[in-house]
Scaffold this motif. Structure first.
Motif, short mmCIF file in Angstrom:
data_model
loop_
_atom_site.label_atom_id
_atom_site.label_comp_id
_atom_site.label_asym_id
_atom_site.label_seq_id
_atom_site.Cartn_x
_atom_site.Cartn_y
_atom_site.Cartn_z
N GLN A 19 48.85 21.79 37.01
CA GLN A 19 47.55 22.35 37.31
C GLN A 19 46.45 21.43 36.79
O GLN A 19 46.62 20.73 35.79
CB GLN A 19 47.40 23.74 36.65
N PRO A 20 45.27 21.42 37.48
CA PRO A 20 44.15 20.61 36.98
C PRO A 20 43.72 21.08 35.59
O PRO A 20 43.77 22.27 35.27
CB PRO A 20 43.05 20.87 38.02
N GLN A 21 43.29 20.15 34.77
CA GLN A 21 42.88 20.44 33.39
C GLN A 21 41.37 20.28 33.26
O GLN A 21 40.78 19.35 33.81
CB GLN A 21 43.60 19.51 32.41
N CYS A 22 40.74 21.22 32.53
CA CYS A 22 39.30 21.16 32.28
C CYS A 22 39.07 21.03 30.77
O CYS A 22 39.97 21.26 29.96
CB CYS A 22 38.60 22.41 32.82
N GLY A 23 37.84 20.68 30.41
CA GLY A 23 37.50 20.53 29.00
C GLY A 23 37.43 21.85 28.28
O GLY A 23 37.57 22.93 28.87
N ASP A 24 37.19 21.79 26.97
CA ASP A 24 37.10 23.00 26.16
C ASP A 24 35.96 23.88 26.67
O ASP A 24 34.86 23.41 26.95
CB ASP A 24 36.85 22.64 24.69
#
Length: 251
Positions: free
Chosen positions: A128-133
């Motif tokens: 899955q795509p990863q996003c920042g905090d």
């Protein structure tokens, strides 16, 4: 084998095989030791005439021309002439476990993706795509969206992507005014230079129209109080005929 079986059926129907051979056929097929019948079948093939579309059993090296079995043209080793073409005696093959299908080879094993990838909708998907905090991926927007909702000041509300003040609009025009239906409305009614303001018509209404002396307004015209008169003394105005008529001619 299919070519031999077709010719065997064909020869049986035509009674081409002698009765003695036919009687031995079942035994030969069961014991598989009738060399003469096996040699006969191997020496025959089903030939199709490309023009008429009819078929006939012919010896190897012969083909059916629509009428008889005639000597075939020469073909390369491992091929035989039929239907106007040289056909290979072996069926098409594919490498490995491939299965021939027309001009293509298909395998019974499905497609695979590299390690750590998964096949989805004809595509190899890697996680899955990863996003920042503080953000998470939104599939519908295809973007990283903040976990927290947008924040506005204490005196504002967030609505439709904007910060809207909680205070009502104020009107600062001349005279006392009020905010109504998106406008600043004056509390004093409109004033006309002459006449009075008609609120229903939203117009300045002047005084009532006047007519000359001896007449009065009827509709949009001034009507004389005295009726029409005739110039000659012996004539009088007839209201039904709306003209002057002679008194002497009346009955």
């Amino acid at each position: 084998m299919m070519r031999q079986l077709n010719c065997l059926i064909f020869l049986s129907i035509l009674n081409f095989i002698p009765s003695g051979v036919q009687a031995k056929t079942s035994v030969a097929l069961q014991q598989q030791n009738d060399f003469s019948l096996k040699s006969l079948l191997q020496s025959l093939h089903t030939s199709r005439d490309p023009i008429s579309g009819e078929t006939k059993c012919c010896p190897i090296g012969y083909h059916f021309d629509g009428k008889d079995c005639v000597i075939s043209p020469d073909c390369d080793s491992g091929c035989y002439f039929d239907s106007g073409k040289c056909h290979a005696r072996e069926e098409p093959r594919c490498p490995g476990d491939g299965i021939p299908n027309g001009m293509n080879c298909f395998t019974t094993k499905g497609p695979e993706c590299p390690t750590h990838a998964e096949l989805k909708d004809k595509t190899c998907v890697v996680g899955q795509p990863q996003c920042g905090d503080g953000f998470e991926y939104d599939h519908s927007l295809r973007s990283c969206v903040s976990i927290e909702s947008p924040q506005c000041g204490d005196s504002y509300d967030f609505s439709k992507g904007r910060c809207i003040t909680k205070k009502r609009p104020e009107c600062r025009g001349r005279g006392a005014t009020r905010f109504e239906n998106g406008h600043c409305i004056g509390t004093s009614p409109p004033v006309c230079d002459k006449g009075s303001y008609n609120d229903k018509l939203s117009l300045c209404q002047a005084d009532a129209p006047r007519c000359p002396g001896g007449s009065s307004i009827q509709g949009n015209v001034c009507i004389s109080k005295n009726g029409p008169s005739c110039a000659r003394a012996d004539d009088e105005y007839d209201p039904d005929m709306k003209k002057c008529t002679s008194k002497s001619h009346r009955l």
